[in-house]
Design an enzyme around this catalytic site. Sequence first.
Site, PDB file in Angstrom:
ATOM      1  N   CYS A 117      77.780  49.973  61.516  1.00 31.01           N
ATOM      2  CA  CYS A 117      78.992  50.769  61.273  1.00 31.01           C
ATOM      3  C   CYS A 117      78.864  51.606  60.000  1.00 31.01           C
ATOM      4  O   CYS A 117      79.153  52.793  59.995  1.00 31.01           O
ATOM      5  CB  CYS A 117      80.210  49.857  61.197  1.00 31.01           C
ATOM      6  N   CYS A 122      79.927  54.164  62.752  1.00 34.81           N
ATOM      7  CA  CYS A 122      81.281  54.703  62.528  1.00 34.81           C
ATOM      8  C   CYS A 122      81.420  55.632  61.318  1.00 34.81           C
ATOM      9  O   CYS A 122      81.963  56.730  61.434  1.00 34.81           O
ATOM     10  CB  CYS A 122      82.291  53.571  62.317  1.00 34.81           C
ATOM     11  N   LYS A 170      79.094  58.763  61.267  1.00 37.84           N
ATOM     12  CA  LYS A 170      79.538  59.541  62.438  1.00 37.84           C
ATOM     13  C   LYS A 170      80.799  60.333  62.104  1.00 37.84           C
ATOM     14  O   LYS A 170      80.896  61.519  62.373  1.00 37.84           O
ATOM     15  CB  LYS A 170      79.768  58.577  63.610  1.00 37.84           C
ATOM     16  N   TYR A 222      81.531  56.343  74.511  1.00 38.88           N
ATOM     17  CA  TYR A 222      81.971  56.700  73.160  1.00 38.88           C
ATOM     18  C   TYR A 222      80.954  57.613  72.443  1.00 38.88           C
ATOM     19  O   TYR A 222      81.291  58.660  71.936  1.00 38.88           O
ATOM     20  CB  TYR A 222      82.047  55.440  72.288  1.00 38.88           C
ATOM     21  N   GLU A 259      81.289  61.635  71.443  1.00 36.48           N
ATOM     22  CA  GLU A 259      81.439  61.928  70.015  1.00 36.48           C
ATOM     23  C   GLU A 259      80.324  62.856  69.525  1.00 36.48           C
ATOM     24  O   GLU A 259      80.573  63.835  68.826  1.00 36.48           O
ATOM     25  CB  GLU A 259      81.447  60.625  69.199  1.00 36.48           C
ATOM     26  N   HIS A 319     109.995  64.944  62.371  1.00 39.36           N
ATOM     27  CA  HIS A 319     109.866  66.304  62.855  1.00 39.36           C
ATOM     28  C   HIS A 319     109.371  67.231  61.769  1.00 39.36           C
ATOM     29  O   HIS A 319     109.774  67.066  60.619  1.00 39.36           O
ATOM     30  CB  HIS A 319     111.252  66.747  63.360  1.00 39.36           C
ATOM     31  N   GLU A 359     106.041  62.598  67.206  1.00 39.02           N
ATOM     32  CA  GLU A 359     107.452  62.432  67.577  1.00 39.02           C
ATOM     33  C   GLU A 359     107.630  62.422  69.100  1.00 39.02           C
ATOM     34  O   GLU A 359     108.607  61.880  69.609  1.00 39.02           O
ATOM     35  CB  GLU A 359     108.325  63.518  66.951  1.00 39.02           C
TER      36      GLU A 359
HETATM   37  P1  NDP Z   1      79.192  52.907  76.345  1.00 38.73           P
HETATM   38  O1  NDP Z   1      79.026  51.612  77.007  1.00 38.73           O
HETATM   39  O2  NDP Z   1      80.520  53.325  75.825  1.00 38.73           O
HETATM   40  O3  NDP Z   1      78.707  54.045  77.340  1.00 38.73           O
HETATM   41  C1  NDP Z   1      77.441  54.051  77.909  1.00 38.73           C
HETATM   42  C2  NDP Z   1      77.343  55.247  78.829  1.00 38.73           C
HETATM   43  O4  NDP Z   1      76.013  55.373  79.298  1.00 38.73           O
HETATM   44  C3  NDP Z   1      78.234  55.115  80.046  1.00 38.73           C
HETATM   45  O5  NDP Z   1      78.757  56.392  80.324  1.00 38.73           O
HETATM   46  C4  NDP Z   1      77.253  54.662  81.128  1.00 38.73           C
HETATM   47  O6  NDP Z   1      77.612  55.068  82.408  1.00 38.73           O
HETATM   48  C5  NDP Z   1      76.003  55.390  80.708  1.00 38.73           C
HETATM   49  N1  NDP Z   1      74.784  54.706  81.154  1.00 38.73           N
HETATM   50  C6  NDP Z   1      74.478  53.407  81.030  1.00 38.73           C
HETATM   51  N2  NDP Z   1      73.255  53.141  81.537  1.00 38.73           N
HETATM   52  C7  NDP Z   1      72.778  54.321  81.974  1.00 38.73           C
HETATM   53  C8  NDP Z   1      71.567  54.714  82.601  1.00 38.73           C
HETATM   54  N3  NDP Z   1      70.607  53.820  82.873  1.00 38.73           N
HETATM   55  N4  NDP Z   1      71.402  56.002  82.937  1.00 38.73           N
HETATM   56  C9  NDP Z   1      72.387  56.911  82.668  1.00 38.73           C
HETATM   57  N5  NDP Z   1      73.547  56.603  82.071  1.00 38.73           N
HETATM   58  C10 NDP Z   1      73.743  55.324  81.738  1.00 38.73           C
HETATM   59  O7  NDP Z   1      78.091  52.937  75.208  1.00 38.73           O
HETATM   60  P2  NDP Z   1      77.835  53.869  73.950  1.00 38.73           P
HETATM   61  O8  NDP Z   1      76.359  53.891  73.813  1.00 38.73           O
HETATM   62  O9  NDP Z   1      78.552  55.160  74.064  1.00 38.73           O
HETATM   63  O10 NDP Z   1      78.493  53.045  72.780  1.00 38.73           O
HETATM   64  C11 NDP Z   1      78.111  51.688  72.555  1.00 38.73           C
HETATM   65  C12 NDP Z   1      79.252  50.874  72.026  1.00 38.73           C
HETATM   66  O11 NDP Z   1      79.516  51.246  70.701  1.00 38.73           O
HETATM   67  C13 NDP Z   1      80.546  51.087  72.778  1.00 38.73           C
HETATM   68  O12 NDP Z   1      80.707  50.094  73.743  1.00 38.73           O
HETATM   69  C14 NDP Z   1      81.599  51.005  71.733  1.00 38.73           C
HETATM   70  O13 NDP Z   1      82.162  49.728  71.783  1.00 38.73           O
HETATM   71  C15 NDP Z   1      80.886  51.192  70.430  1.00 38.73           C
HETATM   72  N6  NDP Z   1      81.312  52.440  69.791  1.00 38.73           N
HETATM   73  C16 NDP Z   1      82.614  52.586  69.408  1.00 38.73           C
HETATM   74  C17 NDP Z   1      83.036  53.756  68.816  1.00 38.73           C
HETATM   75  C18 NDP Z   1      84.451  53.921  68.412  1.00 38.73           C
HETATM   76  O14 NDP Z   1      85.172  52.948  68.330  1.00 38.73           O
HETATM   77  N7  NDP Z   1      84.925  55.141  68.181  1.00 38.73           N
HETATM   78  C19 NDP Z   1      82.118  54.864  68.573  1.00 38.73           C
HETATM   79  C20 NDP Z   1      80.788  54.615  69.046  1.00 38.73           C
HETATM   80  C21 NDP Z   1      80.421  53.441  69.623  1.00 38.73           C
HETATM   81  P3  NDP Z   1      78.637  54.234  83.338  1.00 38.73           P
HETATM   82  O15 NDP Z   1      80.014  54.571  82.850  1.00 38.73           O
HETATM   83  O16 NDP Z   1      78.354  54.777  84.696  1.00 38.73           O
HETATM   84  O17 NDP Z   1      78.272  52.804  83.187  1.00 38.73           O
END
Ligand code: NDP
Length: 457
Positions: free
Chosen positions: A47, A52, A55, A187, A191, A445, A450
């Site tokens: 993080c 976080c 980022k 996520y 982002e 406001h 709101e």
């Molecule tokens: P996520 O699990 O959010 O998303 C992974 C994405 O990759 C999904 O869209 C998934 O598709 C896709 N995917 C998975 N496997 C494959 C593959 N083999 N080929 C193609 N696409 C694939 O993971 P992130 O990496 O974005 O983030 C990791 C974690 O970090 C999150 O779970 C979150 O908890 C945390 N995080 C939180 C943030 C915040 O609070 N603002 C910011 C950044 C990270 P599908 O939907 O089809 O499974």
Amino acid sequence: MSEKSENHDYDLFVIGAGSGGVRAARMASEYGARVGIAEEYRIGGTCVIRGCVPKKLLVYASHFSEEFEDAAAFGWSAPKTSFSWAALIANKDKEIARLSDIYVKNLKRAGVEIHQARAVLDDPRRIRLKEKGGGEKTVRAQHILIATGATPFLPKDVPGVEYAITSNEAFHLEELPKRIVIVGGGYIAVEFAGIFNGLGAETILLYRGEEILRGFDDSLREALHQEMAKKGVDIRVQSDIARIDKANGAYRLALKDNSVLETDLVMYATGRVPNTREMGLEEAGVKLGKGGAVVVDEYSRSAMSHIFAVGDATNRVNLTPVAIREGAAFAETVFNGRKRAVDHSLVPSAVFSQPQIGTVGLTEEKARALHDEVDVYETRFRALKHALGTRDEQILMKMIADPKSGKVLGVHILGSEAGEMIQLAGVALQMGATKSDFDATIAVHPTSAEELVTLKR
Ligand code: NDP
């Protein structure tokens, strides 16, 4: 508790100095435990070091392009602007180093002994520390906490995937690419698409499913897709890479639909997996579940009664504040005699996409699956800030309520400052607020928030 036992060096040994591990280590030490912590990379964890915090700094940086554009409508004429990636990264690195130092100081002040080393379990109570300088030593601990987080997952079945970067490397690129292709729809993908697009890179987002951000409320997913597209991100759903080849100093991507793309950089944001491999965990009796997540009970206790795990290593709700809560609950339970379990049922969260998302509680789809009837309130409007100028950015606010009890089941916001708004909506939901409670609250406001107290079905 503080006395060094004949049989062990530490009452608690924490593996991983990220958000969850540091919180647990400091609290346990303050409760009188003799605590050691090992970290193989930098103190602060994902993080702080490459998640976080940096980022969000990059998100702020990427917003300026729009601010400069919008300034004209408010009477400003700005000279031609230019952007230095090198300056941004250097300033970001300075801030991250400052924060990491604060983590080190806080650990030391609490009396925690820091080991810059990779930790591996030799047996259920013995931890081998492979120090950065090459040295090795072994310590014994009465309790062990696994707080090793997660690491980016890359699909190994894509030839050429080794050319791709992950978010880890994105924070240290030597230069801003002119063109980037980001794979994933979660996520990190949305982002970073906003960051690179805002900073001027031609950005393509490839997502294998039907709509980005699976698991979020459908209205948010669709509206974010539209808003990102308006800002210039080329989002291609039902699209995935079959192979990556190097071509003329760039990359040639063969997609599964047989089309071809050329780009300067490919970034995979395809999820993260628990960082629990090759640590001797299973050999020590710790049970690992799907993807290597440490299997724990509500008190974060693993299959071995003296070994606990918190945060992403357990793959429960993978968010920093949740890891911190789990670390604190563990320290309270084990070192302060007060049993604490973390309630994972109502976790507010933000996605720092552009525009932002703030969300808490049930999506409409989940609410309909759990309740016979639900009331859905939704509004879309243009923020006052964009009344001057031509930017057509829509804000979306949606509330789901149970018509029987009146209780608000979920709040979903897309728009600038949604992350700030959802924190307070989270308090209301935590207290069991009803739609009438929101309605009885006097509006502030003129704000966007709101609208939350004047929502009509
Ligand atoms: P996520 O699990 O959010 O998303 C992974 C994405 O990759 C999904 O869209 C998934 O598709 C896709 N995917 C998975 N496997 C494959 C593959 N083999 N080929 C193609 N696409 C694939 O993971 P992130 O990496 O974005 O983030 C990791 C974690 O970090 C999150 O779970 C979150 O908890 C945390 N995080 C939180 C943030 C915040 O609070 N603002 C910011 C950044 C990270 P599908 O939907 O089809 O499974």
